[in-house]
Write a protein that holds these residues in place. Structure first.
Motif, PDB file in Angstrom:
ATOM      1  N   ALA A   1       0.835  -1.201   0.000  1.00 55.82           N
ATOM      2  CA  ALA A   1       0.000   0.000   0.000  1.00 55.82           C
ATOM      3  C   ALA A   1       0.869   1.249   0.000  1.00 55.82           C
ATOM      4  N   ALA A   2       1.944   1.247   0.769  1.00 55.44           N
ATOM      5  CA  ALA A   2       2.848   2.401   0.818  1.00 55.44           C
ATOM      6  C   ALA A   2       3.487   2.652  -0.544  1.00 55.44           C
ATOM      7  N   TRP A   3       3.854   1.598  -1.244  1.00 54.47           N
ATOM      8  CA  TRP A   3       4.440   1.765  -2.578  1.00 54.47           C
ATOM      9  C   TRP A   3       3.418   2.289  -3.573  1.00 54.47           C
ATOM     10  N   VAL A   4       2.204   1.731  -3.516  1.00 56.51           N
ATOM     11  CA  VAL A   4       1.175   2.076  -4.498  1.00 56.51           C
ATOM     12  C   VAL A   4       0.764   3.543  -4.410  1.00 56.51           C
ATOM     13  N   ILE A   5       0.784   4.124  -3.215  1.00 58.53           N
ATOM     14  CA  ILE A   5       0.400   5.538  -3.102  1.00 58.53           C
ATOM     15  C   ILE A   5       1.538   6.482  -3.472  1.00 58.53           C
ATOM     16  N   GLY A   6       2.716   5.948  -3.744  1.00 58.32           N
ATOM     17  CA  GLY A   6       3.871   6.774  -4.075  1.00 58.32           C
ATOM     18  C   GLY A   6       3.688   7.685  -5.272  1.00 58.32           C
ATOM     19  N   PRO A   7       3.223   7.174  -6.426  1.00 56.08           N
ATOM     20  CA  PRO A   7       3.056   8.061  -7.573  1.00 56.08           C
ATOM     21  C   PRO A   7       2.067   9.205  -7.293  1.00 56.08           C
ATOM     22  N   TYR A   8       0.950   8.893  -6.652  1.00 56.75           N
ATOM     23  CA  TYR A   8      -0.024   9.933  -6.293  1.00 56.75           C
ATOM     24  C   TYR A   8       0.588  10.892  -5.273  1.00 56.75           C
ATOM     25  N   GLY A   9       1.234  10.341  -4.251  1.00 59.40           N
ATOM     26  CA  GLY A   9       1.844  11.169  -3.216  1.00 59.40           C
ATOM     27  C   GLY A   9       2.883  12.126  -3.764  1.00 59.40           C
ATOM     28  N   SER A  10       3.598  11.704  -4.804  1.00 60.06           N
ATOM     29  CA  SER A  10       4.616  12.589  -5.379  1.00 60.06           C
ATOM     30  C   SER A  10       3.976  13.828  -5.999  1.00 60.06           C
ATOM     31  N   THR A  11       2.776  13.689  -6.555  1.00 65.15           N
ATOM     32  CA  THR A  11       2.107  14.867  -7.111  1.00 65.15           C
ATOM     33  C   THR A  11       1.662  15.807  -5.993  1.00 65.15           C
ATOM     34  N   LYS A  12       1.204  15.255  -4.883  1.00 65.98           N
ATOM     35  CA  LYS A  12       0.779  16.101  -3.764  1.00 65.98           C
ATOM     36  C   LYS A  12       1.989  16.761  -3.104  1.00 65.98           C
ATOM     37  N   SER A  13       3.132  16.088  -3.121  1.00 68.75           N
ATOM     38  CA  SER A  13       4.354  16.695  -2.621  1.00 68.75           C
ATOM     39  C   SER A  13       4.741  17.896  -3.494  1.00 68.75           C
ATOM     40  N   ALA A  14       4.618  17.739  -4.802  1.00 69.12           N
ATOM     41  CA  ALA A  14       4.893  18.849  -5.721  1.00 69.12           C
ATOM     42  C   ALA A  14       3.929  20.009  -5.471  1.00 69.12           C
ATOM     43  N   LEU A  15       2.654  19.685  -5.244  1.00 63.00           N
ATOM     44  CA  LEU A  15       1.671  20.728  -4.955  1.00 63.00           C
ATOM     45  C   LEU A  15       2.030  21.471  -3.660  1.00 63.00           C
ATOM     46  N   ASN A  16       2.483  20.739  -2.655  1.00 58.80           N
ATOM     47  CA  ASN A  16       2.879  21.379  -1.394  1.00 58.80           C
ATOM     48  C   ASN A  16       4.011  22.373  -1.613  1.00 58.80           C
ATOM     49  N   ARG A  17       5.017  21.958  -2.371  1.00 56.01           N
ATOM     50  CA  ARG A  17       6.171  22.836  -2.612  1.00 56.01           C
ATOM     51  C   ARG A  17       5.761  24.064  -3.396  1.00 56.01           C
ATOM     52  N   TYR A  18       4.920  23.889  -4.400  1.00 50.75           N
ATOM     53  CA  TYR A  18       4.461  25.024  -5.199  1.00 50.75           C
ATOM     54  C   TYR A  18       3.623  25.966  -4.341  1.00 50.75           C
ATOM     55  N   THR A  19       2.807  25.399  -3.468  1.00 48.89           N
ATOM     56  CA  THR A  19       1.978  26.206  -2.573  1.00 48.89           C
ATOM     57  C   THR A  19       2.852  27.112  -1.707  1.00 48.89           C
ATOM     58  N   GLU A  20       3.940  26.551  -1.158  1.00 54.08           N
ATOM     59  CA  GLU A  20       4.852  27.348  -0.336  1.00 54.08           C
ATOM     60  C   GLU A  20       5.441  28.512  -1.127  1.00 54.08           C
ATOM     61  N   ALA A  21       5.884  28.225  -2.347  1.00 49.35           N
ATOM     62  CA  ALA A  21       6.486  29.272  -3.170  1.00 49.35           C
ATOM     63  C   ALA A  21       5.464  30.357  -3.508  1.00 49.35           C
ATOM     64  N   LEU A  22       4.262  29.942  -3.878  1.00 50.74           N
ATOM     65  CA  LEU A  22       3.220  30.903  -4.227  1.00 50.74           C
ATOM     66  C   LEU A  22       2.825  31.742  -3.017  1.00 50.74           C
ATOM     67  N   ALA A  23       2.757  31.115  -1.855  1.00 54.60           N
ATOM     68  CA  ALA A  23       2.396  31.841  -0.632  1.00 54.60           C
ATOM     69  C   ALA A  23       3.379  32.979  -0.372  1.00 54.60           C
ATOM     70  N   HIS A  24       4.670  32.712  -0.530  1.00 51.65           N
ATOM     71  CA  HIS A  24       5.673  33.757  -0.319  1.00 51.65           C
ATOM     72  C   HIS A  24       5.562  34.846  -1.376  1.00 51.65           C
ATOM     73  N   GLU A  25       5.271  34.455  -2.609  1.00 53.30           N
ATOM     74  CA  GLU A  25       5.192  35.430  -3.697  1.00 53.30           C
ATOM     75  C   GLU A  25       4.073  36.439  -3.492  1.00 53.30           C
ATOM     76  N   VAL A  26       2.897  35.983  -3.079  1.00 52.05           N
ATOM     77  CA  VAL A  26       1.711  36.868  -3.062  1.00 52.05           C
ATOM     78  C   VAL A  26       1.334  37.370  -1.671  1.00 52.05           C
ATOM     79  N   ALA A  27       2.102  37.036  -0.654  1.00 50.31           N
ATOM     80  CA  ALA A  27       1.766  37.463   0.716  1.00 50.31           C
ATOM     81  C   ALA A  27       1.666  38.980   0.822  1.00 50.31           C
ATOM     82  N   SER A  28       2.555  39.708   0.166  1.00 48.81           N
ATOM     83  CA  SER A  28       2.533  41.169   0.262  1.00 48.81           C
ATOM     84  C   SER A  28       1.333  41.785  -0.450  1.00 48.81           C
ATOM     85  N   ASP A  29       0.616  40.977  -1.233  1.00 45.31           N
ATOM     86  CA  ASP A  29      -0.596  41.442  -1.906  1.00 45.31           C
ATOM     87  C   ASP A  29      -1.846  41.159  -1.078  1.00 45.31           C
TER      88      ASP A  29
END
Length: 194
Positions: A141-169
């Protein structure tokens, strides 16, 4: 229209928000709109199709006079072992789970900047992190969720970057991951192979 998205829509509506209910299943969206009432608008589209996603956002903005809060809850997965997940399957997951939320956020941000405030919430997943050992479920089960989890990990990282970019707005961007299993069809599949 259901699960986490339906619960968020109900909670926001109960707090006085006007909500656009977006997704692919018109029947389910219409049923939720009837349940909620006149401050809800149905917008049918597919996040896996950029033209459809663009139309969803413009329809929602037109119906509500702009978008102040964007909740990105769509997700798609192929529950397969990492060594067997095809390029097409990975592309589908990245388009649905990473590119779709990013595209919608990029469409919402100009109006939020103009207003000087906005909120973007990306629904992530606990699968974004490597499962702790001993595995709660099986190793399989841990292996099978890996491909899906990798996309959510990418979303998390992008979210952090976007949060810093637009916070002053005055725009707040966050990701939230349920910490317990929400019994969607994907979770049921992982439970069955555990």
């Amino acid at each position: 229209s259901g699960g986490i998205g339906g619960a968020i829509a109900r909670a926001m509506y109960a707090q006085g928000a006007t909500v656009a209910l977006a997704g692919r299943n018109r029947e389910a969206l219409d049923a939720l709109a009837v349940e909620l009432g006149d401050r809800s608008h149905v917008v049918v589209g597919d996040l896996g199709d950029i033209e459809s996603a663009d139309l969803m956002m413009s329809s929602a903005a037109d119906a509500m006079g702009g978008i102040d809060i964007l909740v990105n809850n769509a997700a798609g997965t192929h529950m397969k072992l990492p060594s067997q997940c095809t390029t097409e399957e990975r592309s589908f997951m990245f388009d649905m789970n990473v590119n779709g939320p990013i595209d919608l956020a990029q469409q919402a941000i100009p109006n939020m900047k103009e207003k000087g405030a906005g909120w973007i919430l990306n629904i992530s997943s606990a699968t974004a992190r490597q499962p702790e050992i001993p595995y709660r479920d099986s190793k399989l089960a841990a292996w099978v969720i890996g491909p899906y989890g990798s996309t959510k990990s990418a979303l998390n990282r992008y979210t952090e970057a976007l949060a810093h970019e637009v916070a002053s707005d005055g725009i707040f961007v966050n990701a939230m991951a349920p910490t317990s299993i929400v019994l969607t069809s994907g979770a049921a599949y992982v439970r069955d192979i555990a």
